[in-house]
Design a protein around this motif. Structure first.
Motif, PDB file in Angstrom:
ATOM      1  N   ARG A  32      31.195 -84.595 -80.529  1.00  0.00           N
ATOM      2  CA  ARG A  32      32.465 -84.036 -80.987  1.00  0.00           C
ATOM      3  C   ARG A  32      32.751 -82.701 -80.316  1.00  0.00           C
ATOM      4  NH1 ARG A  32      33.945 -80.463 -85.095  1.00  0.00           N
ATOM      5  NH2 ARG A  32      36.047 -80.806 -85.947  1.00  0.00           N
ATOM      6  N   GLY A  34      31.645 -81.685 -77.488  1.00  0.00           N
ATOM      7  CA  GLY A  34      31.944 -81.933 -76.077  1.00  0.00           C
ATOM      8  C   GLY A  34      33.402 -82.284 -75.863  1.00  0.00           C
ATOM      9  N   LEU A  35      33.951 -83.067 -76.780  1.00  0.00           N
ATOM     10  CA  LEU A  35      35.377 -83.405 -76.685  1.00  0.00           C
ATOM     11  C   LEU A  35      36.243 -82.166 -76.884  1.00  0.00           C
ATOM     12  CD1 LEU A  35      35.844 -86.789 -78.606  1.00  0.00           C
ATOM     13  CD2 LEU A  35      36.142 -86.377 -76.162  1.00  0.00           C
ATOM     14  N   THR A  38      36.702 -79.668 -74.044  1.00  0.00           N
ATOM     15  CA  THR A  38      37.623 -80.016 -72.954  1.00  0.00           C
ATOM     16  C   THR A  38      39.039 -79.535 -73.239  1.00  0.00           C
ATOM     17  OG1 THR A  38      38.230 -82.175 -73.884  1.00  0.00           O
ATOM     18  CG2 THR A  38      36.266 -82.092 -72.486  1.00  0.00           C
ATOM     19  N   ASP A 353      36.393 -95.382 -71.918  1.00  0.00           N
ATOM     20  CA  ASP A 353      35.314 -94.636 -72.567  1.00  0.00           C
ATOM     21  C   ASP A 353      35.934 -93.663 -73.565  1.00  0.00           C
ATOM     22  OD1 ASP A 353      36.118 -92.248 -71.096  1.00  0.00           O
ATOM     23  OD2 ASP A 353      35.077 -93.104 -69.377  1.00  0.00           O
ATOM     24  N   GLU A 355      35.961 -90.319 -73.655  1.00  0.00           N
ATOM     25  CA  GLU A 355      36.686 -89.180 -73.093  1.00  0.00           C
ATOM     26  C   GLU A 355      38.087 -89.595 -72.648  1.00  0.00           C
ATOM     27  OE1 GLU A 355      36.254 -85.713 -69.662  1.00  0.00           O
ATOM     28  OE2 GLU A 355      34.532 -86.967 -70.185  1.00  0.00           O
ATOM     29  N   LYS A 356      38.179 -90.740 -71.969  1.00  0.00           N
ATOM     30  CA  LYS A 356      39.490 -91.236 -71.544  1.00  0.00           C
ATOM     31  C   LYS A 356      40.344 -91.593 -72.762  1.00  0.00           C
ATOM     32  CE  LYS A 356      40.025 -91.739 -66.950  1.00  0.00           C
ATOM     33  NZ  LYS A 356      41.222 -91.264 -66.198  1.00  0.00           N
ATOM     34  N   ALA A 358      40.198 -90.283 -75.772  1.00  0.00           N
ATOM     35  CA  ALA A 358      40.674 -89.064 -76.432  1.00  0.00           C
ATOM     36  C   ALA A 358      41.790 -88.402 -75.629  1.00  0.00           C
ATOM     37  CB  ALA A 358      39.511 -88.098 -76.626  1.00  0.00           C
ATOM     38  N   THR A 359      41.668 -88.440 -74.311  1.00  0.00           N
ATOM     39  CA  THR A 359      42.714 -87.870 -73.455  1.00  0.00           C
ATOM     40  C   THR A 359      44.017 -88.649 -73.598  1.00  0.00           C
ATOM     41  OG1 THR A 359      41.007 -87.172 -71.872  1.00  0.00           O
ATOM     42  CG2 THR A 359      43.278 -87.207 -71.086  1.00  0.00           C
ATOM     43  N   ARG A 375      36.166 -95.076 -82.399  1.00  0.00           N
ATOM     44  CA  ARG A 375      35.029 -94.878 -81.492  1.00  0.00           C
ATOM     45  C   ARG A 375      33.778 -95.522 -82.064  1.00  0.00           C
ATOM     46  NH1 ARG A 375      31.773 -92.102 -84.330  1.00  0.00           N
ATOM     47  NH2 ARG A 375      32.514 -90.630 -85.891  1.00  0.00           N
ATOM     48  N   THR A 384      35.721 -98.054 -77.219  1.00  0.00           N
ATOM     49  CA  THR A 384      36.645 -97.021 -77.671  1.00  0.00           C
ATOM     50  C   THR A 384      38.033 -97.639 -77.676  1.00  0.00           C
ATOM     51  OG1 THR A 384      35.319 -95.197 -76.804  1.00  0.00           O
ATOM     52  CG2 THR A 384      37.662 -94.774 -77.168  1.00  0.00           C
TER      53      THR A 384
END
Length: 416
Positions: A32, A34-35, A38, A353, A355-356, A358-359, A375, A384
């Motif tokens: 979390r 790490g997200l 960003t 994934d 990260e993608k 969440a973006t 997730r 995801t």
């Protein structure tokens, strides 16, 4: 201070022999953080500052289309539903302050259960304070030590928790696999109690279970059947009774579990059944006996909504139209979806994934669209997902706008 009880001013420091009980969450905490590092907004802590309608809200100061609320039939702002809640609040007060088996059964609770019995055309209905508690209570009470619960590997957390609370033997089988279910059933020891737990629509991918074949196999092997229709009640089936009705086996299942927090538009859970001994559950089901009952305003809104859903064929037809149009449009844009065709009001868009994902979630929010970011480990096969939940109140134009938002965000993020 009681004699012999140590009550220091400061809690004792942890030593090497006293591990931090939060350590088990370290990997999740790191993921979390790490997200968030960003610069992405926390996708699991969105605040809706004002809700305008079943399909619109103010999020971060901006009007946003809601595509992740499970408000399938759009009943949250129905004028009759709201008026029923206001009247009950005025007549009965804010809460019951008691369990259903004590002072917590008001006239409204009985009327809500009457509405459920009429909606499903079943003999018994039992209302719980949440849908989670309905699964927890019914499963743990029916299937105890020495019994067997056979369940789909992708079952909802409340189903798994009900199994754990009841201390039954748990036998999972591959998702929606009829042959795997039959093999598991045939391995259960002779004479053991058997409960098979299935779902009509699975909440992550929005896929529908082959209930007709599964229920037939269950009955051939002497198993009772419980079907969770949380994500299908209200809009699937001729009368909105769910996948059991749609596949013609509603009279063959022993228990149907549902929730008020989706198509009904409020909060609470329920179980309906034709079993002749079902009423004893009110005395032996611990999550029912030891929980305060729903506030009068909630059961009033639920009862009113349920009775209106009985005549919701036009809304059901429009919701199906929305689902098919959004599914086809997303697929044409090049997104990977969880089902080959629209099977329910849930459409899962698979991300490469986390990260993608969440973006992409944040890009959609900036466009003015809210969806659910799902997730692992809550998702099947560690996927995801961006989970879209359509509403009968979404207009044709809103669906077109949603597709435009997905196209812009998908190209900006590099998903399509």
């Amino acid at each position: 201070m009681s004699e012999g009880i140590l009550q220091p001013d400061q809690p004792p420091e942890l030593t090497g022999d006293s591990p931090d009980l939060f350590s088990k969450f370290d990997d999740l905490i790191a993921m979390r953080q790490g997200l968030l590092d960003t610069g992405i907004e926390d996708p699991f802590n969105l605040v809706m500052e004002k809700v305008l309608s079943p399909t619109r809200a103010i999020c971060n100061g901006r009007e946003t289309i809601l595509l992740g609320t499970y408000n399938y039939m759009g009943m949250t702002f129905d004028p009759d539903v709201i008026e029923a809640g206001k009247q009950a609040l005025a007549d009965f007060g804010a809460g019951t302050t008691g369990s259903r088996v004590l002072n917590g059964t008001y006239q409204g609770h009985r009327e809500c259960e009457d509405a459920l019995r009429e909606f499903y055309a079943m003999d018994h209905a039992m209302v719980f304070s949440t849908g989670y508690q309905a699964n927890l209570g019914i499963i743990s009470t029916i299937a105890g030590k020495g019994d067997y619960v056979i369940l789909d590997i992708d079952s909802h957390a409340s189903i798994w928790d009900g199994c754990a609370m009841g201390n039954a033997e748990v036998v999972p089988f591959k998702h929606n696999d009829v042959e795997a279910l039959e093999k598991r059933l045939k391995r259960i020891p002779a004479g053991a109690g058997k409960l098979v737990v299935l779902e009509g629509v699975y909440s992550m991918l929005g896929d529908v279970a082959p209930l007709k074949e599964m229920v037939r196999i269950c009955k051939e092997n002497g198993a009772m059947v419980l079907v969770d229709e949380a994500h299908s009640m209200g809009f699937i089936g001729e009368h909105g009774r769910g996948v059991c009705e749609d596949q013609g086996i509603i009279d063959d299942v022993d228990f149907i579990i549902g929730t008020f927090s989706k198509s009904v538009g409020t909060v609470g859970g329920f179980c309906v059944s034709n079993h002749p001994k079902f009423e004893i559950m009110r005395l032996v089901c611990r999550p029912y006996v030891f929980t305060a009952s729903l506030p009068p305003s909630v059961v009033a809104t639920a009862a009113t909504s349920i009775r209106k859903l009985m005549h919701g064929s036009n809304k059901r037809a429009h919701l199906w139209e929305n689902s098919r149009n959004l599914h086809a449009g997303l697929r044409e844009l090049g997104f990977t979806l969880g089902t080959p065709e629209a099977q329910s009001a849930i459409i899962a868009v698979i991300m490469p994934d986390l990260e993608k994902g969440a973006t992409m979630w944040e890009a959609l929010l900036k466009e003015g669209l809210y969806v659910n970011l799902a997730r692992p480990p809550a998702t099947p096969a560690n996927m995801t997902l961006l989970r879209c939940s359509l509403c009968a109140e979404h207009s044709e134009q809103e669906v077109a706008t949603i597709l435009t938002m997905f196209e812009r965000a998908g190209k900006a993020v590099g998903i399509i």
